[in-house]
Design a protein around this motif. Structure first.
Motif, mmCIF file in Angstrom:
data_model
loop_
_atom_site.group_PDB
_atom_site.id
_atom_site.type_symbol
_atom_site.label_atom_id
_atom_site.label_comp_id
_atom_site.label_asym_id
_atom_site.label_seq_id
_atom_site.Cartn_x
_atom_site.Cartn_y
_atom_site.Cartn_z
ATOM 1 N N GLN A 121 0.727 -1.199 -0.049
ATOM 2 C CA GLN A 121 0.081 -0.024 0.010
ATOM 3 C C GLN A 121 0.848 1.290 0.048
ATOM 4 N N ARG A 122 1.965 1.089 0.680
ATOM 5 C CA ARG A 122 2.739 2.312 0.811
ATOM 6 C C ARG A 122 3.503 2.441 -0.504
ATOM 7 N N PHE A 123 4.263 1.556 -1.052
ATOM 8 C CA PHE A 123 5.318 1.665 -2.059
ATOM 9 C C PHE A 123 4.927 1.290 -3.353
ATOM 10 N N ARG B 73 20.588 5.712 1.368
ATOM 11 C CA ARG B 73 19.624 6.146 0.418
ATOM 12 C C ARG B 73 18.285 5.603 0.468
ATOM 13 N N LEU B 74 18.199 4.455 0.855
ATOM 14 C CA LEU B 74 17.080 3.630 0.435
ATOM 15 C C LEU B 74 16.502 2.807 1.551
ATOM 16 N N ALA B 75 17.355 2.520 2.540
ATOM 17 C CA ALA B 75 16.677 1.854 3.809
ATOM 18 C C ALA B 75 15.701 2.564 4.688
ATOM 19 N N LYS C 247 12.093 -7.730 10.333
ATOM 20 C CA LYS C 247 11.728 -8.126 9.061
ATOM 21 C C LYS C 247 10.908 -6.972 8.361
ATOM 22 N N ALA C 248 10.154 -5.913 9.298
ATOM 23 C CA ALA C 248 9.269 -4.763 8.615
ATOM 24 C C ALA C 248 10.368 -3.918 7.978
ATOM 25 N N ASP C 249 11.462 -3.483 8.461
ATOM 26 C CA ASP C 249 12.300 -2.637 7.929
ATOM 27 C C ASP C 249 13.045 -3.211 6.707
ATOM 28 N N ALA C 250 13.325 -4.315 6.664
ATOM 29 C CA ALA C 250 14.301 -5.259 5.696
ATOM 30 C C ALA C 250 12.968 -5.213 4.470
ATOM 31 N N LEU C 251 11.879 -5.759 4.740
ATOM 32 C CA LEU C 251 11.115 -5.833 3.643
ATOM 33 C C LEU C 251 10.719 -4.490 2.924
ATOM 34 N N ALA C 252 10.290 -3.505 3.582
ATOM 35 C CA ALA C 252 9.875 -2.260 3.273
ATOM 36 C C ALA C 252 11.294 -1.626 2.364
ATOM 37 N N SER C 253 12.361 -1.843 2.945
ATOM 38 C CA SER C 253 13.558 -1.426 2.419
ATOM 39 C C SER C 253 13.683 -1.843 0.973
ATOM 40 N N ILE C 254 13.488 -3.319 0.682
ATOM 41 C CA ILE C 254 13.448 -3.721 -0.553
ATOM 42 C C ILE C 254 12.594 -3.108 -1.467
ATOM 43 N N ASN D 103 11.173 -0.255 -1.254
ATOM 44 C CA ASN D 103 11.731 1.246 -1.339
ATOM 45 C C ASN D 103 12.620 1.216 -2.680
ATOM 46 N N TYR D 104 13.580 -0.005 -2.486
ATOM 47 C CA TYR D 104 14.428 0.170 -3.444
ATOM 48 C C TYR D 104 13.949 0.125 -4.942
ATOM 49 N N PHE D 105 12.818 -0.725 -5.014
ATOM 50 C CA PHE D 105 12.252 -1.073 -6.324
ATOM 51 C C PHE D 105 11.517 0.243 -6.539
ATOM 52 N N ALA D 106 10.717 0.736 -5.894
ATOM 53 C CA ALA D 106 9.983 1.847 -5.930
ATOM 54 C C ALA D 106 10.949 3.077 -6.460
ATOM 55 N N ARG D 107 12.006 3.266 -5.746
ATOM 56 C CA ARG D 107 12.980 4.207 -6.331
ATOM 57 C C ARG D 107 13.565 3.861 -7.781
#
Length: 340
Positions: free
Chosen positions: A128-130, A214-216, A231-238, A240-244
């Motif tokens: 929903q966020r990314f 830059r992306l975490a 786990k929340a930070d790790a998966l959201a960081s992935i 964010n990498y894709f979104a960016r």
């Protein structure tokens, strides 16, 4: 008349990579105890003097003395890191072995489905966020660190210091070393938990330190971007990498296809074109059905393959910005199709 061009299957795409290793699943994670054999290096200064210079510059950059003392406590040049860095150019597996034995093995697919189901609520909130497919997030998580179970056994500061001192790619690894020290100084992770690959790729997503900067993401809201234990930070960081890097929400990555009779892989045209053009040329799905509608695509051939052919969309290019080899991108795409 459709033009013909040779497709260089192994050529990396432009953009940033998450890890410095050519293929994350084969990246070594054994404990990095320096051997008794003499250290071989092209470095022009002793390691201790190099570290003193790093500390001096780090203090000028605002890194605290306490952080530096903890980060470099017991750090020595690591011969195993140098050996692995110099070994990177060796040939890899055939595509079919890489696909079936490593990246998209039955065990990895089964574990992917289980992790996808167990983390469904978290993945839904991240999506929903990314606006990034949760299936590709889980696939990256699986191939990089076996769903967080194998994040690397090397001390990141020691590995980066060794590579920055050794000299072959000194400037690159020196930049990564200062980024790692800043992560420690900012309190995102304790020194003893900053473990990763021999090349300094860290945590469950295997981010290099500058990509962490830059992306975490701090998705769990605790004030730290902890890609090791959250786990929340790790998966959201992935995500964010894709979104960016340009992920297009709702679009597929690609599919395996049966090419038309007379298809010449050596001279395959790789221009992006509408799917209906490929249908008119006689391409069908690998199962022999008509091609689905979808965004523009291009012919993609695995490296060291035995004939499998794909049509890749824009999102395959985005997957390859995480780690550039074409076989990596295709395998992540195939795994993402099977986990959700």
């Amino acid at each position: 008349m459709i033009p013909r061009r040779i497709f260089l299957a192994a050529a990396p795409l432009a953009g940033c990579t998450a890890a410095a290793t050519p293929s994350a699943p084969t990246a070594p994670t054994a404990s990095a105890t320096p051997p008794e054999a003499p250290m071989t290096s092209v470095a022009s200064v002793p390691f201790d003097r190099f570290v003193d210079g790093v500390k001096t510059e780090a203090r000028r950059r605002g890194i605290s003395q306490a952080t530096l003392a903890a980060a470099f406590s017991g750090v020595r040049p690591n011969q195993r890191v140098i050996e692995l860095d110099r070994r990177q150019a060796e040939g890899g597996l055939q595509w079919e072995d890489y696909r079936d034995r490593i990246m998209v093995s039955p065990t990895r697919v089964q574990n992917g489905r289980r992790n996808y189901a167990e983390n469904a609520d978290l993945l839904r909130r991240i999506e929903q966020r990314f606006r990034v497919s949760p299936r590709v997030i889980v696939a990256i998580w699986g191939v990089e660190t076996n769903f967080g179970g194998n994040t690397g056994g090397f001390k990141v500061v020691e590995a980066l210091a060794t590579l920055a001192w050794e000299g072959r790619r000194a400037a690159y690894f020196r930049t990564e070393l200062f980024a790692a020290l800043k992560i420690l100084d900012d309190g995102h992770i304790r020194t003893e938990r900053m473990m990763g690959s021999w090349a300094g790729a860290m945590g469950q997503p295997q981010f290099m330190p500058t990509n962490f900067e830059r992306l975490a993401v701090d998705f769990d809201g605790d004030g730290r971007r902890d890609i090791w234990d959250s786990k929340a930070d790790a998966l959201a960081s992935i995500a964010n990498y894709f979104a960016r890097n340009g992920w297009r929400d709702g679009e597929p990555w690609g599919l395996a296809v049966a090419p038309p009779p007379g298809f010449n892989a050596a001279g395959a045209d790789t221009a992006m074109r509408p799917m209906r053009d490929f249908a008119r040329m006689g391409f069908r799905t690998e199962a022999g059905r008509p091609l689905p509608d979808g965004p523009d695509a291009q012919v993609v051939l695995p490296n060291r393959g035995n004939g499998q052919v794909f049509l890749g969309h824009h999102n395959l290019r985005v997957i390859r910005r995480y780690n550039s080899p074409v076989n990596y991108g295709l395998a992540v795409g195939l795994l993402s199709d099977r986990v959700g």
